[in-house]
Design a protein around this motif. Structure first.
Motif, PDB file in Angstrom:
ATOM      1  N   ALA A  53      10.976 -42.985   9.017  1.00  0.00           N
ATOM      2  CA  ALA A  53      11.189 -43.101   7.568  1.00  0.00           C
ATOM      3  C   ALA A  53      12.542 -42.514   7.177  1.00  0.00           C
ATOM      4  O   ALA A  53      13.286 -43.082   6.354  1.00  0.00           O
ATOM      5  N   ALA A  54      12.882 -41.349   7.790  1.00  0.00           N
ATOM      6  CA  ALA A  54      14.174 -40.732   7.477  1.00  0.00           C
ATOM      7  C   ALA A  54      15.325 -41.628   7.937  1.00  0.00           C
ATOM      8  O   ALA A  54      16.343 -41.787   7.220  1.00  0.00           O
ATOM      9  N   MET A  55      15.206 -42.222   9.116  1.00  0.00           N
ATOM     10  CA  MET A  55      16.261 -43.107   9.609  1.00  0.00           C
ATOM     11  C   MET A  55      16.409 -44.339   8.728  1.00  0.00           C
ATOM     12  O   MET A  55      17.527 -44.794   8.446  1.00  0.00           O
ATOM     13  N   LEU A  56      15.266 -44.867   8.270  1.00  0.00           N
ATOM     14  CA  LEU A  56      15.324 -46.049   7.415  1.00  0.00           C
ATOM     15  C   LEU A  56      15.972 -45.736   6.076  1.00  0.00           C
ATOM     16  O   LEU A  56      16.781 -46.515   5.551  1.00  0.00           O
ATOM     17  N   LEU A  57      15.653 -44.564   5.496  1.00  0.00           N
ATOM     18  CA  LEU A  57      16.282 -44.156   4.236  1.00  0.00           C
ATOM     19  C   LEU A  57      17.787 -43.974   4.420  1.00  0.00           C
ATOM     20  O   LEU A  57      18.598 -44.369   3.552  1.00  0.00           O
ATOM     21  N   ALA A  58      18.156 -43.384   5.556  1.00  0.00           N
ATOM     22  CA  ALA A  58      19.589 -43.196   5.811  1.00  0.00           C
ATOM     23  C   ALA A  58      20.291 -44.545   5.974  1.00  0.00           C
ATOM     24  O   ALA A  58      21.432 -44.744   5.493  1.00  0.00           O
ATOM     25  N   ALA A  59      19.607 -45.483   6.670  1.00  0.00           N
ATOM     26  CA  ALA A  59      20.211 -46.815   6.854  1.00  0.00           C
ATOM     27  C   ALA A  59      20.388 -47.534   5.522  1.00  0.00           C
ATOM     28  O   ALA A  59      21.426 -48.211   5.281  1.00  0.00           O
ATOM     29  N   ILE A  60      19.381 -47.392   4.606  1.00  0.00           N
ATOM     30  CA  ILE A  60      19.486 -48.034   3.295  1.00  0.00           C
ATOM     31  C   ILE A  60      20.602 -47.393   2.473  1.00  0.00           C
ATOM     32  O   ILE A  60      21.375 -48.057   1.786  1.00  0.00           O
ATOM     33  N   SER A  65      24.260 -51.139   9.598  1.00  0.00           N
ATOM     34  CA  SER A  65      23.502 -52.153  10.339  1.00  0.00           C
ATOM     35  C   SER A  65      22.927 -51.599  11.630  1.00  0.00           C
ATOM     36  O   SER A  65      21.805 -51.936  12.031  1.00  0.00           O
ATOM     37  N   LEU A  66      23.697 -50.729  12.301  1.00  0.00           N
ATOM     38  CA  LEU A  66      23.208 -50.162  13.552  1.00  0.00           C
ATOM     39  C   LEU A  66      21.980 -49.287  13.306  1.00  0.00           C
ATOM     40  O   LEU A  66      21.003 -49.315  14.072  1.00  0.00           O
ATOM     41  N   ALA A  67      21.997 -48.533  12.212  1.00  0.00           N
ATOM     42  CA  ALA A  67      20.838 -47.699  11.879  1.00  0.00           C
ATOM     43  C   ALA A  67      19.623 -48.565  11.551  1.00  0.00           C
ATOM     44  O   ALA A  67      18.485 -48.244  11.909  1.00  0.00           O
ATOM     45  N   PHE A  68      19.861 -49.706  10.845  1.00  0.00           N
ATOM     46  CA  PHE A  68      18.766 -50.648  10.562  1.00  0.00           C
ATOM     47  C   PHE A  68      18.174 -51.173  11.865  1.00  0.00           C
ATOM     48  O   PHE A  68      16.953 -51.221  12.047  1.00  0.00           O
ATOM     49  N   ALA A  69      19.051 -51.583  12.781  1.00  0.00           N
ATOM     50  CA  ALA A  69      18.567 -52.175  14.041  1.00  0.00           C
ATOM     51  C   ALA A  69      17.760 -51.158  14.842  1.00  0.00           C
ATOM     52  O   ALA A  69      16.680 -51.463  15.375  1.00  0.00           O
ATOM     53  N   LEU A  70      18.283 -49.922  14.911  1.00  0.00           N
ATOM     54  CA  LEU A  70      17.556 -48.899  15.667  1.00  0.00           C
ATOM     55  C   LEU A  70      16.215 -48.572  15.019  1.00  0.00           C
ATOM     56  O   LEU A  70      15.195 -48.411  15.701  1.00  0.00           O
ATOM     57  N   SER A  71      16.179 -48.507  13.689  1.00  0.00           N
ATOM     58  CA  SER A  71      14.929 -48.187  12.991  1.00  0.00           C
ATOM     59  C   SER A  71      13.875 -49.264  13.231  1.00  0.00           C
ATOM     60  O   SER A  71      12.709 -48.968  13.531  1.00  0.00           O
ATOM     61  N   PHE A  72      14.260 -50.526  13.089  1.00  0.00           N
ATOM     62  CA  PHE A  72      13.281 -51.599  13.259  1.00  0.00           C
ATOM     63  C   PHE A  72      12.867 -51.749  14.731  1.00  0.00           C
ATOM     64  O   PHE A  72      11.721 -52.135  15.019  1.00  0.00           O
ATOM     65  N   TRP A  73      13.780 -51.438  15.643  1.00  0.00           N
ATOM     66  CA  TRP A  73      13.405 -51.508  17.062  1.00  0.00           C
ATOM     67  C   TRP A  73      12.352 -50.440  17.389  1.00  0.00           C
ATOM     68  O   TRP A  73      11.361 -50.716  18.068  1.00  0.00           O
TER      69      TRP A  73
END
Length: 322
Positions: A53-60, A65-73
């Motif tokens: 959740a923290a990574m996804l908030l940071a990505a938003i 894009s890299l943070a989005f990809a890592l979060s969803f992976w």
């Protein structure tokens, strides 16, 4: 990190136990199915989801894009771990094989067979009544021995078996509480037999003396069986008749001795039973025949593993309500 089930209030605990009793009736064999398995995120799984959740908030926030990809992976690993964890215990067959009695203050043994239709089960752990966890090796079929502390003599109340697994990533915890139909007996704790038991009524000399297996006098021939020593084979009969026989040898039976409940020096019932248990073990170690007298039962004189087991069982169940 070990997960511990929180202690429920007594009222809720009783209701929970009744619900488990309906869902898991005592059986000698059980296959874990959908109704017998429970699954929740483990503590590690909860922390993992917070991190996601923290990574996804940071990505938003940073539109990275890299943070989005890592979060969803990483998020995609969650359902995969969930399915594998559930299938690791699904279909596992548990069979109660038997038990080995013990003495009060020691441990009894309960044997269990695990069988899986599909191989490659991993990291399965089992325990009884809050004892030590026993890990199962990766195998298709295996026998496991669990131990249970014995606090009082007689038949023991067997707690539910706990089966759990955190395979493959430890993000989810799958467990079950089957109730296997075991019976386990606890013998009285044996006192050290520091004195010979008093002889009651008829003396040792007054008891009838017979014969027992030994190595002194020839008493006949018996068919050869697996385990008979070659030194006892009757080779002459084999040469004449072609039949493999062994010599039966006997020796005069030593004077038997009665172990009498009413002649024990202890006053309490438990003290007398423990004293008698110690004398039983002493007589067996010396190889001397003995009989057992209790107010409600009598065991004729004999010696051997069967005699010891019957004597200790009588002592364990004396005035035992269950």
């Amino acid at each position: 990190m070990r997960w511990r089930r929180p202690r429920l209030p007594d009222r809720l605990q009783k209701g929970y136990d009744r619900w488990l009793a309906r869902r898991f009736p005592p059986l000698s064999r059980l296959r874990l199915g959908h109704r017998q398995l429970f699954i929740v995120p483990s503590l590690s799984g909860g922390l993992f989801m917070l991190l996601l959740a923290a990574m996804l908030l940071a990505a938003i926030n940073y539109q990275n894009s890299l943070a989005f990809a890592l979060s969803f992976w990483l998020l995609g690993l969650m359902p995969i771990a969930l399915i594998h964890a559930y299938r690791n215990l699904l279909g596992l067959e548990l069979t109660a094989l038997g038990s080995t009695a013990g003495f009060v203050g020691g441990h009894g043994q309960l044997r269990l067979q695990l069988r899986a239709e599909r191989p490659l089960r991993h990291a399965i752990e089992l325990r009884l009544g809050g004892g030590e966890w026993v890990s199962d090796a990766d195998s298709e079929e295996r026998s496991i021995t669990l131990t249970l502390p014995l606090a009082s003599r007689g038949w023991q109340a067997i707690p539910r078996l706990e089966v759990r697994s955190g395979f493959p990533l430890g993000l989810f915890r799958v467990w079950s509480y089957p109730c296997l139909d075991w019976k386990l007996l606890a013998y009285p704790h044996p006192f050290a037999a520091d004195a010979m038991p008093p002889v009651s009524g008829e003396s040792s000399a007054a008891l009838p003396h017979g014969v027992q297996s030994g190595d002194e006098d020839f008493a006949g021939l018996d068919p050869w069986r697996l385990g008979d020593g070659w030194g006892r084979v009757a080779w002459k009969q084999w040469a004449r008749r072609g039949e493999l026989l062994v010599k039966r040898l006997e020796q005069p039976e030593q004077g038997a001795q009665w172990l009498d409940f009413d002649h024990c020096p202890d006053r309490s019932i438990e003290g007398r039973l423990s004293r008698l248990a110690g004398w039983v073990l002493q007589r067996e170690a010396e190889g001397v025949p003995y009989g057992l007298r209790l107010p409600n039962a009598t065991l004729p004189p004999a010696v051997g593993a069967q005699q010891q087991r019957e004597a200790l069982t009588l002592l364990a169940l004396y005035r035992h309500s269950s």
